[in-house]
Enzyme design. Structure first.
Site, PDB file in Angstrom:
ATOM      1  CB  THR A  32     -18.074  63.120   8.762  1.00 41.48           C
ATOM      2  OG1 THR A  32     -18.527  62.000   9.574  1.00 41.48           O
ATOM      3  CG2 THR A  32     -16.796  64.075   8.893  1.00 41.48           C
ATOM      4  CG  ASP A  55     -15.972  54.359   4.391  1.00 46.29           C
ATOM      5  OD1 ASP A  55     -15.987  53.258   5.408  1.00 46.29           O
ATOM      6  OD2 ASP A  55     -16.163  53.437   3.560  1.00 46.29           O
ATOM      7  CG  ASN A  82     -24.996  58.793  15.272  1.00 47.70           C
ATOM      8  OD1 ASN A  82     -25.293  58.353  16.195  1.00 47.70           O
ATOM      9  ND2 ASN A  82     -24.769  58.883  13.504  1.00 47.70           N
ATOM     10  CB  SER A 133     -22.943  52.998  23.030  1.00 50.31           C
ATOM     11  OG  SER A 133     -23.381  51.443  23.346  1.00 50.31           O
ATOM     12  CE1 TYR A 147     -25.707  47.556  16.510  1.00 51.13           C
ATOM     13  CE2 TYR A 147     -27.274  47.216  18.535  1.00 51.13           C
ATOM     14  CZ  TYR A 147     -26.808  48.035  18.013  1.00 51.13           C
ATOM     15  OH  TYR A 147     -26.604  49.386  18.268  1.00 51.13           O
ATOM     16  CE  LYS A 151     -23.829  50.342  18.228  1.00 52.61           C
ATOM     17  NZ  LYS A 151     -23.087  52.075  18.475  1.00 52.61           N
ATOM     18  CB  THR A 182     -33.255  56.348  14.028  1.00 51.53           C
ATOM     19  OG1 THR A 182     -33.427  55.252  14.656  1.00 51.53           O
ATOM     20  CG2 THR A 182     -33.197  57.217  15.187  1.00 51.53           C
TER      21      THR A 182
END
Length: 277
Positions: A32, A55, A82, A133, A147, A151, A182
C-alpha cells in the site's frame, strides 16, 4: 505455507525492501501507498502482489484496503506498519498543525491500520504485527521532540497490545532501527519547522548538519533489515522490542545504562514516598 503480508508505505525505503523480500520468499503481499501507480512502479506486477492505495490518515481508505486484501487473499498473516516520516526541529518552533500531522501518520495512522487488521487475525487465532519504530523511541534528544515522542508512543502501544493479543496467537514486535541507508534523512522525506527563533539557531544548525552529513551514508543496510524482519515473522516467539543495527544497539545500551544510573542515584528519594501506615 506462504504468508500474506499487509505492508504500509511501500513506495520507497524500508517498505519497498520488505515487500520485495517477502515476494522473493514466495509469500503474497498487499502493498500500500498513497499512490497505487508508485507502488507498482517499485514492485512491478505479479499474482502474489496486490497493490492498493492507502493514506493511513484516512480511515475510509484503511477499511477499504483491509477489506480488499481479505477479498483478494483470504487472510492477513503479517501486518507491517511502516508508513511514517520524521518531523525534526525545536519544539518551540514547531506549529500545532505540524505536531498533529506527525501524530496523524506515525501514531494514529498506525493505530487505525492495526485496529482494522486485528479482528481478522483474532478470528484466525494467529498473526504477526510488526511496527516500525526507531531508536528515537528509546530516548528523547535535542531537535527530536515531535518525532521522538511519536515513536515513544509506538513503543508503548506495541508493548501493551502484545499482552492483549498473545492469548490469540498474535505476536507484536516494535522494530527500532538505528541509522539505515534509506531516504529518511532526505529532504523529500524528513521535515523541519520553518519558524526560526534565533536563540536556537546555532544548536539547530549543528543538529541539521549532523543529520545532513549522514543522508545516504548511514551504516545500516535496509535489505538486510528486510531479511531480519522476515525472520521475525517466522520465529516461534519473537521479541516485543527489537533494536536493529550496531549503532542502534549501542544507543539502546547507553540508554539502559543511563536509566539504571539515574534510578540508583535517586533510589532513596524514590522510596521515600511510600506511606508508613
Amino acid at each position: 505455507m506462504s504468508k500474506v503480508w499487509f505492508i504500509t508505505g511501500v513506495t520507497r525505503g524500508m517498505g519497498a525492501k520488505i515487500a520485495k523480500a517477502a515476494l522473493a520468499s514466495g509469500d503474497k503481499v498487499v502493498a500500500t501507498g498513497r499512490q497505487q501507480e508508485a507502488v507498482t512502479k517499485v514492485l512491478g506486477t505479479s499474482d502474489n502482489l496486490f497493490a492498493t492505495i492507502l493514506d493511513v490518515t484516512r480511515e475510509d481508505q484503511v477499511k477499504a484496503a483491509v477489506q480488499a486484501a481479505i477479498e483478494r487473499f483470504g487472510r492477513i498473516d503479517v501486518l507491517v506498519n511502516n508508513a511514517g516520516y520524521g518531523h525534526l526541529g525545536v519544539f518551540e518552533e514547531t506549529t500545532l498543525e505540524e505536531i498533529r500531522a506527525q501524530y496523524d501518520t506515525n501514531v494514529f495512522g498506525l493505530m487505525t491500520v492495526t485496529h482494522a487488521v486485528i479482528p481478522e487475525m483474532r478470528k484466525q487465532r494467529s498473526g504477526r504485527i510488526i511496527n516500525i519504530s526507531s531508536v528515537a523511541g528509546l530516548k528523547g534528544v535535542f531537535g527530536g521532540s515531535i518525532y521522538n515522542s511519536s515513536k515513544f508512543a509506538v513503543e508503548g502501544f506495541s508493548q501493551a497490545i502484545a499482552e492483549e493479543l498473545a492469548p490469540f496467537g498474535i505476536y507484536v514486535t516494535a522494530v527500532s532501527p538505528g541509522f539505515f541507508r534509506t531516504d529518511f534523512l532526505d529532504s523529500s522525506s524528513v521535515k523541519y519547522s520553518n519558524n526560526a527563533i534565533s536563540d536556537y539557531a546555532k544548536a539547530l544548525a549543528e543538529f541539521r548538519d549532523f543529520h545532513d552529513n549522514r543522508n545516504h551514508a548511514q551504516a545500516g543496510d535496509p535489505r538486510k533489515l528486510a531479511d531480519v524482519i522476515l525472520q521475525l515473522a517466522q520465529v516461534e516467539k519473537p521479541p516485543v522490542s527489537f533494536v536493529a543495527g550496531s549503532d542502534g544497539l549501542e544507543w539502546a545500551m547507553i540508554v539502559n545504562k543511563q536509566q539504571k544510573e539515574q534510578l540508583d542515584a535517586w533510589r532513596n528519594l524514590s522510596v521515600s514516598t511510600d506511606g508508613t501506615w
